[in-house]
Design a protein around this motif. Structure first.
Motif, mmCIF file in Angstrom:
data_model
loop_
_atom_site.group_PDB
_atom_site.id
_atom_site.type_symbol
_atom_site.label_atom_id
_atom_site.label_comp_id
_atom_site.label_asym_id
_atom_site.label_seq_id
_atom_site.Cartn_x
_atom_site.Cartn_y
_atom_site.Cartn_z
ATOM 1 N N HIS A 163 3.948 -2.413 -10.410
ATOM 2 C CA HIS A 163 2.622 -2.655 -10.651
ATOM 3 C C HIS A 163 2.090 -3.041 -12.092
ATOM 4 O O HIS A 163 2.246 -2.227 -12.890
ATOM 5 C CB HIS A 163 1.600 -1.422 -10.383
ATOM 6 C CG HIS A 163 0.267 -1.198 -10.522
ATOM 7 N ND1 HIS A 163 -0.673 -2.263 -9.869
ATOM 8 C CD2 HIS A 163 -0.437 -0.616 -11.276
ATOM 9 C CE1 HIS A 163 -1.882 -1.876 -10.301
ATOM 10 N NE2 HIS A 163 -1.780 -1.164 -11.257
ATOM 11 N N HIS A 164 1.607 -3.928 -12.191
ATOM 12 C CA HIS A 164 0.666 -4.513 -13.587
ATOM 13 C C HIS A 164 -0.604 -4.260 -13.347
ATOM 14 O O HIS A 164 -1.272 -4.800 -12.498
ATOM 15 C CB HIS A 164 1.219 -5.900 -13.868
ATOM 16 C CG HIS A 164 2.624 -6.381 -13.928
ATOM 17 N ND1 HIS A 164 3.187 -6.050 -15.303
ATOM 18 C CD2 HIS A 164 3.459 -6.679 -13.108
ATOM 19 C CE1 HIS A 164 4.644 -6.082 -14.966
ATOM 20 N NE2 HIS A 164 4.739 -6.951 -13.693
ATOM 21 N N THR A 170 -3.581 -10.799 -14.661
ATOM 22 C CA THR A 170 -2.642 -9.417 -15.427
ATOM 23 C C THR A 170 -2.959 -9.437 -16.892
ATOM 24 O O THR A 170 -3.480 -10.344 -17.329
ATOM 25 C CB THR A 170 -1.168 -9.481 -15.187
ATOM 26 O OG1 THR A 170 -0.726 -10.928 -16.109
ATOM 27 C CG2 THR A 170 -0.636 -9.862 -13.724
ATOM 28 N N VAL A 171 -2.727 -8.536 -17.539
ATOM 29 C CA VAL A 171 -2.647 -8.251 -18.917
ATOM 30 C C VAL A 171 -2.030 -9.371 -19.599
ATOM 31 O O VAL A 171 -2.722 -10.046 -20.755
ATOM 32 C CB VAL A 171 -2.295 -6.846 -19.466
ATOM 33 C CG1 VAL A 171 -2.224 -6.883 -20.948
ATOM 34 C CG2 VAL A 171 -3.183 -5.796 -18.932
ATOM 35 N N VAL A 172 -1.034 -9.857 -19.203
ATOM 36 C CA VAL A 172 -0.288 -10.929 -19.786
ATOM 37 C C VAL A 172 -1.223 -12.164 -19.721
ATOM 38 O O VAL A 172 -1.184 -13.091 -20.879
ATOM 39 C CB VAL A 172 1.058 -11.145 -18.968
ATOM 40 C CG1 VAL A 172 1.798 -12.333 -19.800
ATOM 41 C CG2 VAL A 172 2.132 -9.934 -19.608
ATOM 42 N N GLU A 173 -1.713 -12.590 -18.568
ATOM 43 C CA GLU A 173 -2.180 -13.796 -18.440
ATOM 44 C C GLU A 173 -3.607 -13.979 -19.263
ATOM 45 O O GLU A 173 -3.913 -14.855 -19.940
ATOM 46 C CB GLU A 173 -2.616 -13.968 -16.788
ATOM 47 C CG GLU A 173 -1.406 -14.301 -16.183
ATOM 48 C CD GLU A 173 -2.174 -14.368 -14.556
ATOM 49 O OE1 GLU A 173 -1.981 -15.349 -13.917
ATOM 50 O OE2 GLU A 173 -2.495 -13.248 -14.235
ATOM 51 N N ALA A 174 -4.086 -12.703 -19.531
ATOM 52 C CA ALA A 174 -5.483 -12.591 -20.090
ATOM 53 C C ALA A 174 -5.266 -12.835 -21.819
ATOM 54 O O ALA A 174 -5.669 -13.450 -22.423
ATOM 55 C CB ALA A 174 -6.331 -11.327 -19.695
ATOM 56 N N CYS A 229 12.400 -4.722 -17.788
ATOM 57 C CA CYS A 229 11.994 -3.789 -18.536
ATOM 58 C C CYS A 229 10.791 -4.270 -19.299
ATOM 59 O O CYS A 229 9.732 -3.430 -19.384
ATOM 60 C CB CYS A 229 13.006 -3.063 -19.204
ATOM 61 S SG CYS A 229 14.090 -1.946 -18.231
ATOM 62 N N ARG A 230 10.982 -5.189 -19.882
ATOM 63 C CA ARG A 230 9.522 -5.667 -20.933
ATOM 64 C C ARG A 230 8.670 -6.003 -20.279
ATOM 65 O O ARG A 230 7.504 -6.033 -20.980
ATOM 66 C CB ARG A 230 10.264 -6.979 -21.733
ATOM 67 C CG ARG A 230 11.315 -6.737 -22.729
ATOM 68 C CD ARG A 230 11.678 -7.816 -23.751
ATOM 69 N NE ARG A 230 12.738 -7.737 -24.905
ATOM 70 C CZ ARG A 230 13.833 -7.949 -24.618
ATOM 71 N NH1 ARG A 230 14.288 -8.388 -23.515
ATOM 72 N NH2 ARG A 230 14.606 -7.630 -25.541
ATOM 73 N N GLY A 231 8.730 -6.422 -19.013
ATOM 74 C CA GLY A 231 7.560 -6.663 -18.176
ATOM 75 C C GLY A 231 6.690 -5.555 -17.771
ATOM 76 O O GLY A 231 5.706 -5.650 -16.905
ATOM 77 N N VAL A 232 7.212 -4.329 -17.835
ATOM 78 C CA VAL A 232 6.383 -3.103 -17.331
ATOM 79 C C VAL A 232 5.378 -2.951 -18.191
ATOM 80 O O VAL A 232 5.607 -2.807 -19.622
ATOM 81 C CB VAL A 232 7.510 -1.897 -17.299
ATOM 82 C CG1 VAL A 232 6.872 -0.654 -17.232
ATOM 83 C CG2 VAL A 232 8.690 -2.261 -16.296
ATOM 84 N N ASP A 233 4.059 -2.736 -17.814
ATOM 85 C CA ASP A 233 2.925 -2.321 -18.717
ATOM 86 C C ASP A 233 3.281 -1.192 -19.663
ATOM 87 O O ASP A 233 3.891 0.033 -19.121
ATOM 88 C CB ASP A 233 1.831 -2.048 -17.842
ATOM 89 C CG ASP A 233 1.434 -3.123 -16.937
ATOM 90 O OD1 ASP A 233 1.625 -4.275 -17.558
ATOM 91 O OD2 ASP A 233 0.484 -3.050 -16.321
#
Length: 223
Positions: A2-3, A104-108, A197-201
């Protein structure tokens, strides 16, 4: 996995201005609400631009220094227009760069970085203002508890996604720093584990100490 989305992190009670909001009223809006910028919306509630402290300060920078020590800075035509502006539509940075609530946080964060901006109005399918998300809002994911990060990596990344036995691969998390250790069957799994793992919030960094069993993955010349 879940992101957290922009919708979960954004501020919904947004202070906003209209195109005809005068300069002093804009200053008052920022001061009284403790914000550094306000979106400017049209009659349908769609963001047209954003007025920030930086936009308003151009008027002060354009004034002569009473002491005469600092010359008036050279301004480009568009900067001069802003310095002389009296209403929000003349002062705002436009067009408004906006986000969608499902991002997602990454996109923003990537959009903020590429556009060199500090906040994003959030709009619906009709481009009407829903909220606003700032850099500080996005950074809140790094306040996530270590235990929650560890549980997500163990359950979602290692077991459900990769089908690994928790007895073979273990996870430790301290201040968002993830350490994964154990043994996997194939060496090719190691970079996959690191990437997931790096993709986990909330993850700050990932280190691995993982051995592999498959001799076919051994470097040439290994026994």
């Amino acid at each position: 996995m879940h992101h957290r989305t922009v919708e979960e992190l954004m501020s919904r009670d947004v202070v906003r201005a209209r195109p005809d909001t005068p300069f002093k009223e804009l200053v008052r809006l920022l001061e009284e609400n403790g914000v550094t910028a306000v979106p400017v919306v049209d009659e349908l509630g769609r963001p047209m631009g954003v007025v920030s402290e930086a936009d308003l300060l151009r008027k002060s920078a354009d004034q002569a220094d009473p002491s005469g020590r600092i010359p008036i800075p050279h301004l480009e035509a568009w900067e001069r227009a802003k310095a002389e502006g009296r209403r929000a539509e003349e002062l705002m940075s436009a067009p408004a760069v906006c986000a969608r609530p499902e991002w997602t946080v990454v996109e923003a964060a990537r959009l903020m970085e590429t556009q060199n901006i500090k906040r994003l109005p959030v709009v619906d399918e009709a481009d009407r203002l829903l909220g606003i998300v700032s850099r500080g809002d996005l950074l809140r994911v790094f306040l996530r508890r270590d235990e929650a990060i560890r549980e997500e990596i163990g359950a979602d990344v290692l077991r459900r996604t990769l089908g690994l036995d928790p007895r073979d691969v273990t996870v430790q998390v301290h201040d968002g720093r993830v350490a994964v250790s154990g043994t996997v069957e194939h060496r090719s799994l190691i970079p996959v584990i690191e990437q997931l793992c790096r993709g986990v919030d909330g993850v700050v960094s990932v280190t691995t100490q993982i051995a592999y069993d498959d001799v076919r993955d051994a470097p040439t010349g290994a026994p």
